[in-house]
Design an enzyme around this catalytic site. Structure first.
Site, short mmCIF file in Angstrom:
data_model
loop_
_atom_site.label_atom_id
_atom_site.label_comp_id
_atom_site.label_asym_id
_atom_site.label_seq_id
_atom_site.Cartn_x
_atom_site.Cartn_y
_atom_site.Cartn_z
N ARG A 1 0.86 -1.19 0.00
CA ARG A 1 0.00 0.00 0.00
C ARG A 1 0.90 1.24 0.00
NH1 ARG A 1 -5.55 -0.68 0.98
NH2 ARG A 1 -6.15 -2.75 1.73
N HIS B 1 -12.16 -2.10 -2.67
CA HIS B 1 -13.17 -1.09 -2.99
C HIS B 1 -13.54 -1.15 -4.47
CE1 HIS B 1 -12.37 0.52 0.97
NE2 HIS B 1 -13.16 1.56 0.78
N ARG C 1 -9.22 6.16 -4.14
CA ARG C 1 -8.31 5.25 -3.43
C ARG C 1 -6.85 5.66 -3.64
NH1 ARG C 1 -10.35 3.46 0.48
NH2 ARG C 1 -9.21 1.50 0.55
N HIS D 1 -4.20 2.77 -2.28
CA HIS D 1 -3.88 1.85 -3.37
C HIS D 1 -3.03 2.52 -4.43
CE1 HIS D 1 -6.28 -1.56 -2.12
NE2 HIS D 1 -7.31 -0.77 -1.91
#
Length: 339
Positions: free
Chosen positions: A79, A114, A161, A167
């Site tokens: 991440r 997501h 995101r 991400h």
């Protein structure tokens, strides 16, 4: 991968720099793309419009999130919010980026949950709506509108995101493509009217298979808690680390929702038949009920107790939407008619 990650960091920096004034909008979009929203917001909305679509939404949300968990365990995706520090590539030239309360998720990053769940669940909705519009209007142009909105939603969730450093771009793209395929495949097989045993076996099967995979990987010397340690290390605010973003929270949510769906259809096969006005009331009351169910504080120690209660919480969700609230509204409206 290092070059891919690096370019992703610079893209996030550019996105934050150019759109920081839209921070609240990005945070709203990322909350809308949260897998939890599929269970608590999209499921009741679609169910009271069309029961079959609502059941399909809940089923697809659970299966796609479960598969996302499995893929994350196997792909070991980084991440951005922790990779910036761990890589040590930005010591001389650190990116000017900020974390947010939604940034510090503890699971691995690839593919984006997501994006994957949003792509799967929203495909169920737009394909159903598109078919309805075409059957009524025979207009290709009008039918295309839901699909354009679908594409816009995926792009918005993806950028949100990246914006919050949750991400990298390639993880969002991978999640969106996988979710689209899942949505297209699973929406054709809706478990409507299936016996309770099917849902019990499905729930147990998903739980046991995930635990077996976890055990096998641990036995092979793979530490599946690596992402949790990194999230705790690099998150700028310790209070942003929440147990409900942990991988096992996703697993218990999915298994609980599937079992709850089976129980709801067992208690009331076919659901309650209500006119549009009572359905609107059901939607309002269900949304209110699920809001309070979601806000119920759960003890985080020991973790096993938290996961058990989290599992129970999502068993309750389909009961509220399919059985309790429509039953109450039916009782009240039927009594009013008799009076």
């Amino acid at each position: 991968m290092e070059e891919l990650y690096t370019q992703g960091i610079w893209m996030a920096e550019s996105l934050q720099e150019k759109t920081m004034s839209q921070e609240k909008l990005w945070l709203i979009v990322t909350h809308m793309g949260d897998p939890k929203a599929a269970f608590l917001l999209i499921f009741p909305l679609t169910y009271f419009i069309n029961k079959r679509t609502g059941v399909s939404v809940l089923w697809v949300a659970a299966i796609s999130e479960w598969l996302n968990l499995v893929l994350k365990w196997m792909l070991f995706g980084e991440r951005p919010f922790w990779w910036i520090g761990e890589s040590r590539l930005f010591v001389q030239n650190p990116p000017k980026v900020h974390q947010f309360a939604s940034t510090c998720e503890t699971g691995p990053g690839s593919p984006s949950g997501h994006a994957m769940v949003t792509a799967a669940v929203w495909w169920v909705m737009v394909s159903s709506l598109g078919s309805f519009l075409y059957s009524r209007s025979q207009s290709v142009l009008l039918t295309a509108v839901p699909y354009l909105l679908y594409l816009a939603m995926l792009v918005a969730v993806g950028f949100s995101r990246i914006f919050i450093l949750a991400h990298f771009p390639h993880q969002v793209i991978a999640g969106s493509i996988t979710g689209f395929i899942l949505g297209a495949v699973l929406s054709r097989r809706v478990p409507e009217g299936r016996p309770l045993l099917f849902f019990v076996c499905s729930s147990i099967g998903l739980l046991v298979s995930a635990l077996l995979l976890h055990g096998v990987l641990e036995q092979l010397g793979i530490n599946l808690s690596w992402s949790i340690a990194l999230a705790k290390k690099w998150c700028t605010h310790s209070e942003w680390i929440r147990l409900d973003t942990a991988p096992f929270s996703s697993l218990t949510r999915d298994c609980g929702a599937i079992l709850g769906l089976g129980l709801a259809q067992y208690w009331k096969p076919g659901g309650w038949s209500l006119p549009w006005a009572p359905r609107a009331l059901c939607l309002a009351l269900s949304s209110l009920g699920l809001y309070h169910v979601n806000r119920l504080p759960l003890p985080v120690h020991p973790p096993s107790l938290f996961y058990g209660l989290f599992f129970t919480k999502f068993i309750i969700v389909p009961q509220v939407v399919i059985v309790f609230v429509p039953g109450l509204v039916h009782l009240l409206t039927d009594k009013k008619k008799k009076d």
